[in-house]
Design an enzyme around this catalytic site. Sequence first.
Site: not given
Ligand code: TA6
Length: 267
Positions: A143, A243
């Site tokens: 990510h 990601e």
């Molecule tokens: O990868 C995108 C995502 O799934 C968004 O929907 C947002 O929630 C982000 O990840 C961050 O997630 P987190 O659980 O690290 O706050």
Amino acid sequence: MEIIEINNAVASVKIALQGAHIFHYQRKGEEPLLWLSDTSDFEYGKAIRGGVPICWPSFGMNNPELPQHGFARTAKFVHVETKEIDESTTEVTLKLTHSKETLLIWAYQFDLELKVSISDTLTMELKTTNKDSRSFTITQALHTYFSVSDILHVEIKGLDKKPYLDALTNKQCLQNGDIVFRNEVDRVYQEVDSEIVLKDKNRTVNIKNEGSSSAVVWNPWIEKGSRMSGMKADAYKQFVCIESANAFEDFVVLEPNESHTLKATIY
Ligand code: TA6
């Protein structure tokens, strides 16, 4: 929090044992390539905001029985080895194996290994091995939070004509042209089979994914950005997440003793 710090002739990196979380990567003479929130937690049990969180064994809420993005990002990995390949290339390997704690959350035996190669290219190989007697299914993502001069300057290339799931509307859409940011974006691109290019005012970054046909593009923008944990309200201007993933239909099924590697090469 235990951290591994590497400085070689061309780049430096910092990796937390929690989540095998790379939270700093910088080539000599350049600004850091990864964004790290200056209000991020550095506490066991809380995910670091920024760098490269590992979403495993589920991406997002793909597996409703697991926390958002799985449990690996707050699990403590062990440092396996650090190898100096040459003065400009260093390899670090970290590993997470099932434990009493993980089996309570996810009832499968596994090995999860992250191998990081640090040079003027950052390579991450996330290898899952099924050590169980049953098959299991995972979704996952590296990510990555990329540091940018200003989100308004950013263009993402390489996803034109690609289908994507818009996580904001839950609708299936088709990308038309480059991606620019003028509001919240949260998309899972599918059938991704070529390099993705992040163009910013002073820098172009290439991302090559292997063992993957999905990629997530995310920026929370103003409203969601002001509600995100571990970041300031205007932090959304400073980063974009691209990601490297196996998300949604791009899930991976592993039979006993089988392995899968998700690899991202960033240069
Ligand atoms: O990868 C995108 C995502 O799934 C968004 O929907 C947002 O929630 C982000 O990840 C961050 O997630 P987190 O659980 O690290 O706050």
